[in-house]
Scaffold this motif. Structure first.
Motif, PDB file in Angstrom:
ATOM      1  N   UNK A   1       0.844  -1.189   0.000  1.00 18.47           N
ATOM      2  CA  UNK A   1       0.000   0.000   0.000  1.00 18.47           C
ATOM      3  C   UNK A   1       0.885   1.246   0.000  1.00 18.47           C
ATOM      4  N   UNK A   2       0.292   2.345  -0.431  1.00 23.37           N
ATOM      5  CA  UNK A   2       1.003   3.609  -0.513  1.00 23.37           C
ATOM      6  C   UNK A   2       0.405   4.562   0.512  1.00 23.37           C
TER       7      UNK A   2
ATOM      8  N   UNK B   1       1.399  17.722   4.644  1.00 20.03           N
ATOM      9  CA  UNK B   1       1.974  18.565   5.675  1.00 20.03           C
ATOM     10  C   UNK B   1       1.837  20.034   5.339  1.00 20.03           C
ATOM     11  N   UNK B   2       1.734  20.837   6.364  1.00 21.11           N
ATOM     12  CA  UNK B   2       1.750  22.287   6.224  1.00 21.11           C
ATOM     13  C   UNK B   2       3.199  22.732   6.100  1.00 21.11           C
TER      14      UNK B   2
ATOM     15  N   UNK C   1       9.111  14.344  -4.123  1.00 21.37           N
ATOM     16  CA  UNK C   1       9.315  12.976  -4.604  1.00 21.37           C
ATOM     17  C   UNK C   1      10.800  12.740  -4.905  1.00 21.37           C
ATOM     18  N   UNK C   2      11.141  11.466  -5.083  1.00 21.59           N
ATOM     19  CA  UNK C   2      12.503  11.051  -5.449  1.00 21.59           C
ATOM     20  C   UNK C   2      13.561  11.582  -4.477  1.00 21.59           C
TER      21      UNK C   2
ATOM     22  N   UNK D   1       2.656  17.390  -0.371  1.00 18.59           N
ATOM     23  CA  UNK D   1       2.173  16.012  -0.392  1.00 18.59           C
ATOM     24  C   UNK D   1       3.323  15.096  -0.806  1.00 18.59           C
ATOM     25  N   UNK D   2       3.355  13.897  -0.300  1.00 15.00           N
ATOM     26  CA  UNK D   2       4.295  12.890  -0.791  1.00 15.00           C
ATOM     27  C   UNK D   2       3.686  11.512  -0.619  1.00 15.00           C
TER      28      UNK D   2
END
Length: 331
Positions: free
Chosen positions: A195-196, A201-202, A265-266, A299-300
């Motif tokens: 699952x992902x 987060x602020x 990301x990454x 977001x991540x």
């Protein structure tokens, strides 16, 4: 340790919990308490009651509750009528629907999109030689605009025309997941059922949690670069943060942003330099850059099996918004 004057159970030696259900165990938790108001009469002529909501900070000799406005209220045990713990108040980001969070991210990736009711279909070119699953699948949050069988057939046809395998991203444990599994869709062979975790987060809160992060150190120099994303809308921008040592990049990360949202990301660190704080420095660099561009929310996505990454982001103040999984037609 309890006060020697506090009533104790004669068998267990533990502090006594009242008939109302409250006791020392609620200290540190958010509770609601109904209490008598001495000297006042209620609307029916009987005793007057009032409710108090806040975090219990003490139990003996009186209950102490700190309200959201910061004031502390002391309630003698004799005035407590009833009470119970209540869940923590959801943050602003937790109140944003999962579909909205995911669509914000999907809007950052270049490529082609189509819709089926609430569903969003998307294909995107490879990123660093790899086809990114989250940018090449259907965001199946909500309902399509037709019967499920017809919708799935349309999905398969749309992706076949673009030479991509059909896959659906669905909230884990949702009605959408149940319906799709009943229709014969299951995890892709290379997904292994992981699952992902969709983390949010602020930016302001995350930067406060990070505190000052030195851009230089024995392991190299942190730098950030930004520019447009090839093939994406002109208002989508990409930020790269990296740490170099001896002319080699040893840690890096990317953030794509549009408006007041960004997706990190990454984030990667060379094996020889892991657990040295480089990931924190990379994330700090990304947050600093996106903050300058007016981003307020980040977001991540993290695999729920990636314990080190989950621990890192939780320590920085990210919240798990929800979990998702990917489904493909059973072959």
């Amino acid at each position: 340790m309890t006060s020697p004057d506090e009533p104790q159970d004669v068998n267990s030696g533990s502090p006594v919990t009242g008939a109302h259900g409250l006791g020392p165990h609620v200290v540190g938790t958010r509770i609601v308490v109904r209490r008598l108001v001495p000297g006042e009469t209620g609307p029916t002529g009987g005793p007057a009651f009032t409710d108090l909501l806040g975090v219990a900070e003490g139990w003996w000799p009186d209950l102490v509750v700190r309200r959201a406005d910061g004031t502390a209220v002391t309630v003698p045990h004799a005035l407590i009528v009833s009470g119970k713990p209540v869940p923590p108040r959801a943050s602003r980001l937790q109140r944003v629907p999962g579909r909205e969070v995911q669509r914000r991210v999907r809007g950052l990736w270049p490529g082609e999109t189509a819709t089926l009711g609430d569903w969003l279909l998307q294909v995107s070119p490879p990123h660093e030689g790899r086809v990114r699953r989250r940018a090449n699948s259907v965001l199946a949050y909500g309902s399509p605009d037709r019967p499920l069988g017809e919708a799935l057939a349309a999905v398969e046809q749309w992706y076949a025309a673009r030479d991509r395998p059909p896959e659906l991203c669905v909230p884990l444990g949702s009605a959408e997941e149940t319906a799709l599994r009943d229709a014969g869709w299951t995890e892709p062979p290379d997904f292994d059922g992981h699952a992902v975790a969709v983390q949010v987060g602020s930016v302001a809160r995350l930067r406060r949690a990070l505190g000052p992060v030195d851009g230089r150190g024995d392991t190299g120099t942190a730098e950030t670069r930004r520019g447009p994303v090839e093939g994406a809308a002109p208002d989508v921008e990409r930020v790269r943060a990296s740490v170099t040592a001896d002319g080699h990049r040893i840690a890096s990360g990317l953030a794509d942003l549009r408006g007041d949202w960004a997706c990190v990301h990454d984030v990667r660190t060379d094996a020889a330099y892991r657990r040295t704080g480089l990931a924190r420095r990379v994330v700090a660099g990304l947050l600093g850059e996106v903050a300058e561009r007016g981003v307020t929310t980040v977001v991540l996505h993290v695999l729920t099996t990636n314990a080190p990454a989950l621990a890192l982001y939780a320590g920085l103040g990210f919240e798990e918004h929800h979990t998702a999984t990917y489904l493909a037609p059973r072959r």
